[in-house]
Design a protein around this motif. Structure first.
Motif, PDB file in Angstrom:
ATOM      1  N   HIS A 212      42.462  49.326  35.826  1.00 15.68           N
ATOM      2  CA  HIS A 212      41.236  48.810  35.244  1.00 15.68           C
ATOM      3  C   HIS A 212      41.245  47.285  35.111  1.00 15.68           C
ATOM      4  O   HIS A 212      40.555  46.729  34.285  1.00 15.68           O
ATOM      5  N   ALA A 213      42.059  46.611  35.972  1.00 16.20           N
ATOM      6  CA  ALA A 213      42.054  45.139  35.953  1.00 16.20           C
ATOM      7  C   ALA A 213      40.841  44.650  36.715  1.00 16.20           C
ATOM      8  O   ALA A 213      40.324  45.323  37.610  1.00 16.20           O
ATOM      9  N   GLN A 214      40.371  43.447  36.374  1.00 17.10           N
ATOM     10  CA  GLN A 214      39.231  42.827  37.024  1.00 17.10           C
ATOM     11  C   GLN A 214      39.744  42.044  38.224  1.00 17.10           C
ATOM     12  O   GLN A 214      40.596  41.166  38.090  1.00 17.10           O
ATOM     13  N   ILE A 215      39.207  42.331  39.434  1.00 23.72           N
ATOM     14  CA  ILE A 215      39.641  41.667  40.674  1.00 23.72           C
ATOM     15  C   ILE A 215      38.421  41.245  41.450  1.00 23.72           C
ATOM     16  O   ILE A 215      37.282  41.654  41.139  1.00 23.72           O
ATOM     17  N   GLU A 216      38.646  40.431  42.520  1.00 27.11           N
ATOM     18  CA  GLU A 216      37.552  39.933  43.343  1.00 27.11           C
ATOM     19  C   GLU A 216      36.911  41.101  44.134  1.00 27.11           C
ATOM     20  O   GLU A 216      37.562  42.085  44.495  1.00 27.11           O
TER      21      GLU A 216
END
Length: 348
Positions: free
Chosen positions: A8-12
């Motif tokens: 659930h990490a925010q990535i491009e």
């Protein structure tokens, strides 16, 4: 920005891997049942309502039976080599086969190549064999069966024509023979033999021709008979007893009405003509006709018919001095008189 479904990490948005946990982002999810596009976190297909992990029904899939792409023989899932032809089939798996899904093999047509060459050669061989059989059959029909059949038919036809010809020949033979026996002469029998030399009545006709030839009176025979008759009556006219009896057969069937007469009877006739009161007897012979016949032993028998005038000079002129006489004499094959008959036709 987008969220990693794992940590659930925010990535491009354009990242292919999570920069925090390293999990790759999956590409578009496709329902294996109906082919509709699904979201990554969808458990059930929003189009068909089926769970992607469930095995598709056999009726909605392409034929999944595993077959060798080279020979078409059935194979077990996981086989690397075909148990029928022994070929490696790993390289034949379609590149578009989804990873992690059961191997779905398409039905491959039997490849051409050496197998097709064998089929072609076998076909050619079959054509050659069939051609050979046809050629053999044609040759047999043309040079064996047909000639024999034609020869048999020609033989039967020839026999039929021969029988018909024989029947016609027999009919003509019988007609001509009937005419021949009605005419009953040598010329008729000769004509029959010319027409039918091997006819049914040829032997009989030959006998009749031979008989007719024997019956034919030659000029020498006619002269001999006439000469004997003239000499006989010349000896009577002159009273030559020895000469007269030399013209007679030792036994005669008839002489001047007497049956089984002998030369003694003839001498008695001569003495009667030249009685003591007779000075001379003159006999003037007329025509003598001769006919020839054959006796039971096929010997010639001559019959002479004649006439003559007889003049007698005698002492008693009141007695007969002239007579016209008709006579018949029979002579054998030795020209001897065997019978004599005389009839007066006129006298004074």
């Amino acid at each position: 920005m987008k969220e990693c479904p794992n940590c659930h990490a925010q990535i491009e948005d354009n990242s292919l891997f999570c920069t925090e946990c390293g999990k790759p982002f999956s590409q578009e999810k496709i329902c294996p049942h109906c082919g509709a596009t699904m979201d990554e976190d969808d458990v059930f297909c929003q189009n068909c309502g089926k769970k992607p992990d469930d095995r598709p029904e056999a009726d909605n899939r392409i034929d999944c039976s595993i077959k060798c792409p080279y020979c078409g023989s059935p194979m077990n899932e996981g086989d690397v080599f075909c148990q029928n032809c022994g070929k490696n089939i790993v390289g034949s798996i379609p590149a578009t086969q989804p990873i992690g899904q059961p191997i779905i093999r398409q039905q491959y047509e039997k490849p051409t190549g050496s197998s097709n060459i064998g089929t072609i050669l076998l076909s050619i061989f079959g054509v050659l064999v069939l051609s050979a059989l046809c050629a053999g059959g044609f040759w047999y029909y043309k040079y064996e069966y047909a000639p024999k059949k034609a020869a048999e038919e020609a033989k039967i036809l020839a026999e039929q024509e021969k029988k018909a010809a024989i029947q016609r020949q027999d009919s003509l033979d019988q007609v001509l023979w009937q005419k021949t026996i009605e005419k009953d002469d040598e010329e008729a029998y000769q004509l029959y033999l010319q027409k039918f030399p091997l006819g049914k009545h040829a032997e009989q006709a030959k006998k009749r021709v031979d008989y007719a030839a024997k019956l034919k009176l030659t000029s020498d025979e006619e002269y001999e008979v006439q000469s004997k008759i003239q000499s006989f009556f010349y000896s009577i006219s002159n009273g030559y007893e020895d000469d007269m009896i030399s013209y007679l057969s030792p036994s005669m069937t008839s002489f001047l009405g007497k049956k089984n007469a002998s030369k003694v009877d003839a001498m008695a006739y001569l003495h009667k003509i030249h009685s003591s009161d007779v000075f001379s007897v003159k006999i003037m012979m007329g025509d003598i006709s001769v006919k020839k016949e054959l006796d039971s032993e096929q010997n010639p028998v001559y019959t002479a018919n004649f006439n003559y005038d007889q003049r007698i000079e005698r002492e008693d002129t009141s007695l007969e001095t002239f007579a016209s006489i008709k006579g018949t004499a029979t002579l054998n094959n030795l020209f001897k008189i065997t019978s004599l008959a005389l009839t007066k036709t006129a006298s004074y």
